[in-house]
Write a protein that holds these residues in place. Structure first.
Motif, PDB file in Angstrom:
ATOM      1  N   PRO A 137       0.817  -1.222   0.000  1.00  0.00           N
ATOM      2  CA  PRO A 137       0.000   0.000   0.000  1.00  0.00           C
ATOM      3  C   PRO A 137       0.847   1.266   0.000  1.00  0.00           C
ATOM      4  N   TYR A 138       2.144   1.125   0.226  1.00  0.00           N
ATOM      5  CA  TYR A 138       3.010   2.294   0.384  1.00  0.00           C
ATOM      6  C   TYR A 138       3.940   2.528  -0.809  1.00  0.00           C
ATOM      7  N   SER A 139       4.044   1.552  -1.680  1.00  0.00           N
ATOM      8  CA  SER A 139       4.912   1.698  -2.851  1.00  0.00           C
ATOM      9  C   SER A 139       4.275   0.988  -4.031  1.00  0.00           C
ATOM     10  N   GLY A 140       4.951   1.015  -5.152  1.00  0.00           N
ATOM     11  CA  GLY A 140       4.426   0.339  -6.333  1.00  0.00           C
ATOM     12  C   GLY A 140       4.842  -1.110  -6.433  1.00  0.00           C
ATOM     13  N   ASP A 141       5.407  -1.653  -5.356  1.00  0.00           N
ATOM     14  CA  ASP A 141       5.892  -3.031  -5.374  1.00  0.00           C
ATOM     15  C   ASP A 141       4.790  -4.035  -5.037  1.00  0.00           C
ATOM     16  N   ILE A 142       5.046  -5.290  -5.374  1.00  0.00           N
ATOM     17  CA  ILE A 142       4.184  -6.395  -5.001  1.00  0.00           C
ATOM     18  C   ILE A 142       5.082  -7.570  -4.646  1.00  0.00           C
ATOM     19  N   GLN A 143       4.779  -8.220  -3.550  1.00  0.00           N
ATOM     20  CA  GLN A 143       5.551  -9.378  -3.121  1.00  0.00           C
ATOM     21  C   GLN A 143       5.185 -10.595  -3.969  1.00  0.00           C
ATOM     22  N   ALA A 144       6.177 -11.441  -4.234  1.00  0.00           N
ATOM     23  CA  ALA A 144       5.934 -12.677  -4.978  1.00  0.00           C
ATOM     24  C   ALA A 144       6.962 -13.721  -4.560  1.00  0.00           C
ATOM     25  N   SER A 145       6.543 -14.966  -4.567  1.00  0.00           N
ATOM     26  CA  SER A 145       7.455 -16.073  -4.260  1.00  0.00           C
ATOM     27  C   SER A 145       7.666 -16.903  -5.513  1.00  0.00           C
ATOM     28  N   TRP A 146       8.832 -17.587  -5.568  1.00  0.00           N
ATOM     29  CA  TRP A 146       9.126 -18.394  -6.747  1.00  0.00           C
ATOM     30  C   TRP A 146       9.684 -19.752  -6.331  1.00  0.00           C
ATOM     31  N   HIS A 147       9.509 -20.693  -7.238  1.00  0.00           N
ATOM     32  CA  HIS A 147       9.910 -22.085  -7.010  1.00  0.00           C
ATOM     33  C   HIS A 147      11.426 -22.220  -7.043  1.00  0.00           C
ATOM     34  N   ASN A 148      11.998 -22.922  -6.013  1.00  0.00           N
ATOM     35  CA  ASN A 148      13.440 -23.220  -6.059  1.00  0.00           C
ATOM     36  C   ASN A 148      13.743 -24.699  -5.896  1.00  0.00           C
ATOM     37  N   GLY A 149      12.684 -25.511  -5.745  1.00  0.00           N
ATOM     38  CA  GLY A 149      12.868 -26.953  -5.685  1.00  0.00           C
ATOM     39  C   GLY A 149      13.413 -27.489  -4.386  1.00  0.00           C
ATOM     40  N   LYS A 150      13.577 -26.633  -3.399  1.00  0.00           N
ATOM     41  CA  LYS A 150      14.124 -27.066  -2.115  1.00  0.00           C
ATOM     42  C   LYS A 150      13.009 -27.272  -1.096  1.00  0.00           C
ATOM     43  N   PRO A 151      13.261 -28.109  -0.066  1.00  0.00           N
ATOM     44  CA  PRO A 151      12.261 -28.285   0.988  1.00  0.00           C
ATOM     45  C   PRO A 151      12.019 -26.970   1.724  1.00  0.00           C
ATOM     46  N   GLY A 152      10.804 -26.840   2.258  1.00  0.00           N
ATOM     47  CA  GLY A 152      10.489 -25.652   3.026  1.00  0.00           C
ATOM     48  C   GLY A 152       9.840 -24.568   2.181  1.00  0.00           C
ATOM     49  N   LYS A 153       9.788 -23.388   2.732  1.00  0.00           N
ATOM     50  CA  LYS A 153       9.116 -22.265   2.103  1.00  0.00           C
ATOM     51  C   LYS A 153       9.931 -21.715   0.937  1.00  0.00           C
ATOM     52  N   ASN A 154       9.238 -21.400  -0.165  1.00  0.00           N
ATOM     53  CA  ASN A 154       9.910 -20.818  -1.323  1.00  0.00           C
ATOM     54  C   ASN A 154      10.408 -19.402  -1.019  1.00  0.00           C
ATOM     55  N   PRO A 155      11.496 -18.988  -1.638  1.00  0.00           N
ATOM     56  CA  PRO A 155      11.975 -17.611  -1.435  1.00  0.00           C
ATOM     57  C   PRO A 155      10.975 -16.615  -2.003  1.00  0.00           C
ATOM     58  N   SER A 156      11.008 -15.394  -1.502  1.00  0.00           N
ATOM     59  CA  SER A 156      10.104 -14.354  -1.982  1.00  0.00           C
ATOM     60  C   SER A 156      10.802 -13.006  -1.894  1.00  0.00           C
ATOM     61  N   GLY A 157      10.228 -12.025  -2.548  1.00  0.00           N
ATOM     62  CA  GLY A 157      10.794 -10.688  -2.522  1.00  0.00           C
ATOM     63  C   GLY A 157       9.909  -9.728  -3.277  1.00  0.00           C
ATOM     64  N   PRO A 158      10.222  -8.436  -3.226  1.00  0.00           N
ATOM     65  CA  PRO A 158       9.408  -7.432  -3.918  1.00  0.00           C
ATOM     66  C   PRO A 158       9.700  -7.381  -5.420  1.00  0.00           C
ATOM     67  N   PHE A 159       8.655  -7.249  -6.204  1.00  0.00           N
ATOM     68  CA  PHE A 159       8.744  -7.053  -7.647  1.00  0.00           C
ATOM     69  C   PHE A 159       8.090  -5.722  -7.984  1.00  0.00           C
ATOM     70  N   ARG A 160       8.468  -5.160  -9.099  1.00  0.00           N
ATOM     71  CA  ARG A 160       7.818  -3.931  -9.547  1.00  0.00           C
ATOM     72  C   ARG A 160       6.400  -4.249  -9.994  1.00  0.00           C
ATOM     73  N   GLY A 161       5.424  -3.600  -9.387  1.00  0.00           N
ATOM     74  CA  GLY A 161       4.036  -3.870  -9.726  1.00  0.00           C
ATOM     75  C   GLY A 161       3.592  -3.241 -11.030  1.00  0.00           C
ATOM     76  N   SER A 162       4.455  -2.446 -11.642  1.00  0.00           N
ATOM     77  CA  SER A 162       4.113  -1.775 -12.895  1.00  0.00           C
ATOM     78  C   SER A 162       4.464  -2.613 -14.119  1.00  0.00           C
ATOM     79  N   ARG A 163       5.069  -3.781 -13.907  1.00  0.00           N
ATOM     80  CA  ARG A 163       5.456  -4.648 -15.025  1.00  0.00           C
ATOM     81  C   ARG A 163       5.034  -6.085 -14.752  1.00  0.00           C
TER      82      ARG A 163
END
Length: 438
Positions: A137-163
């Motif tokens: 709500p404070y920036s144009g970013d959006i969080q997203a997670s991606w597959h890495n094939g490892k056990p446990g929770k997938n990594p995630s981070g901010p992406f530009r929400g304008s693309r």
């Protein structure tokens, strides 16, 4: 290099469509009367293709600086009535299984991606390659997670929400595990397929000018047709002879040769040597002849000879995949030439794997379709009560087998022999009403 094909476009909430699926074949023929939504269906594919190039959403869909111009209606025109967002998706077939992409774009109060998912179908079920979270709500970013094939929770981070998030994946994922390399490959395969969509919209009066000879990649409007043909003549003589052969089959008079003339400044223009009739430069050619030359040039050269615009860096070779889109394929051509055009389309598709998507109102062109082509014919109609557009395979319509036993598809359309009661809520009762015939 992997064989790619776009199997389906999902028009989840886009323009006049709600929860419709647009199936695509090697040759897809979209038919329907005016204002049924055919152009809207094309626009859905166009929007996905533009977003896949990695530009900001506003720049991709509303820019007037690019040769393609803004998408029809701009961003606001993509949104269904009464909403502030639109949703689209597609399925791309690869040699290693299908990939699904679904995205929702908010247009008001600000333009941003608010939901996106990239999924790979495997023998063990769907695998989530990319999943977006809540937009910030404070920036144009959006969080997203991606597959890495490892056990446990997938990594995630901010992406530009304008693309488009998928277009950002290859540059964000480090490739430190087999799973991350899979994620990069899935993203690049999806992007390669969507970037390979080429909307050919020949504008004959633009083709009648001298153009720079080095401008040899055919553009959307085919305004540089003379340079494109000149490039083929210089570098691919066998392909050039095939182009001339197609032209001779089309014309009802003798054509001795197709030449590329040069001005004093070195610019080029096409010309036909018609024997006793003399030399006819492009500025004097008919609209139909120029349109046919543009379509034939695009089909024969494939992705390597077309200006597909900018695209994200990828391990996929440029020109790996091509889907050529042409509205009103028959424009400028005599009905007797329909069979030749369709034969050309089939041959190009078989030779280089090009998918072709066209619209037509021509009974002659429909009659030229073989029975094996009918699986790729899609009927677009408008629900009179709701105003929404519908897409149905021709072969799934009630009465299709009986109608086809009565004659060719063109005859069936003209005489209104195909009943459109495949969906109870449809008001159309005769196939010719889709075409405004009768």
């Amino acid at each position: 290099m992997t064989a790619l094909a776009i199997e389906e476009v999902r028009l989840t909430a886009f323009k006049s469509f709600r929860d419709e699926r647009f199936p695509l074949a090697p040759l897809t023929v979209l038919i329907g009367r005016n204002s049924s939504g055919k152009s809207n269906a094309f626009d859905g594919l166009e929007v996905l293709s533009r977003l896949a190039r990695g530009e900001d959403v506003i720049e991709a869909l509303e820019s007037r600086r690019s040769s393609s111009g803004p998408v029809r209606g701009g961003l606001a025109g993509c949104v269904p009535h009464g909403s502030d967002r639109f949703s689209l998706g597609c399925t791309v077939r690869t040699e290693d299984g299908p990939l699904d992409l679904d995205v929702t774009v908010q247009v008001e109060p600000e333009v941003r991606i608010i939901d996106e998912r990239l999924t790979r179908r495997t023998a063990k079920g769907p695998r989530k390659i990319l999943v977006s979270g809540e937009p910030s709500p404070y920036s144009g970013d959006i969080q997203a997670s991606w597959h890495n094939g490892k056990p446990g929770k997938n990594p995630s981070g901010p992406f530009r929400g304008s693309r488009l998030l998928t277009s950002q994946l290859p540059g964000r994922v480090a490739g430190e595990s087999e799973g991350e390399w899979e994620t990069i490959w899935c993203a690049e395969a999806m992007l390669a397929a969507l970037v390979g969509v080429f909307h050919l919209d020949p504008v004959p009066h633009l083709m009648r000018q001298y153009v720079q000879s080095r401008d040899s990649r055919l553009r959307r409007t085919a305004e540089n047709l003379s340079a494109a043909v000149g490039g083929i003549q210089r570098t691919q003589p066998e392909l050039f002879e095939s182009l001339v052969h197609q032209l001779r089959d089309l014309a009802d008079h003798d054509i001795e040769r197709l030449s590329v003339t040069k001005s004093e400044l070195g610019d080029v223009m096409l010309a036909l040597d018609e024997g006793a009739l003399g030399l006819t430069p492009a500025r004097e050619m008919s609209d139909g002849m120029l349109r046919f030359l543009a379509v034939t040039t695009a089909l024969l050269t494939g992705g390597d000879g077309l200006d597909l615009g900018s695209s994200p860096s990828s391990s996929f070779k440029e020109g790996t995949f091509l889907m050529m889109v042409v509205e009103e394929l028959e424009n400028g051509l005599h009905p007797t030439q329909a069979s030749q055009v369709l034969r050309l389309v089939r041959n190009a598709s078989a030779a280089n794997g090009t998918q072709v998507l066209v619209t037509t109102h021509s009974p002659a062109l429909l009659s030229a379709l073989e029975s094996t082509d009918h699986e790729g014919v899609v009927v677009c109609s408008r629900d009179r009560k709701t105003g929404t557009s519908r897409l149905t395979r021709l072969t799934e319509l009630d009465g299709y087998p009986k109608a086809m036993a009565a004659g060719s598809l063109g005859d069936v359309v003209t005489r209104g022999r195909l009943d459109l009661t495949g969906r109870a809520e449809r008001d159309y009762s005769e196939f010719n009403r889709l075409f405004g015939i009768g």
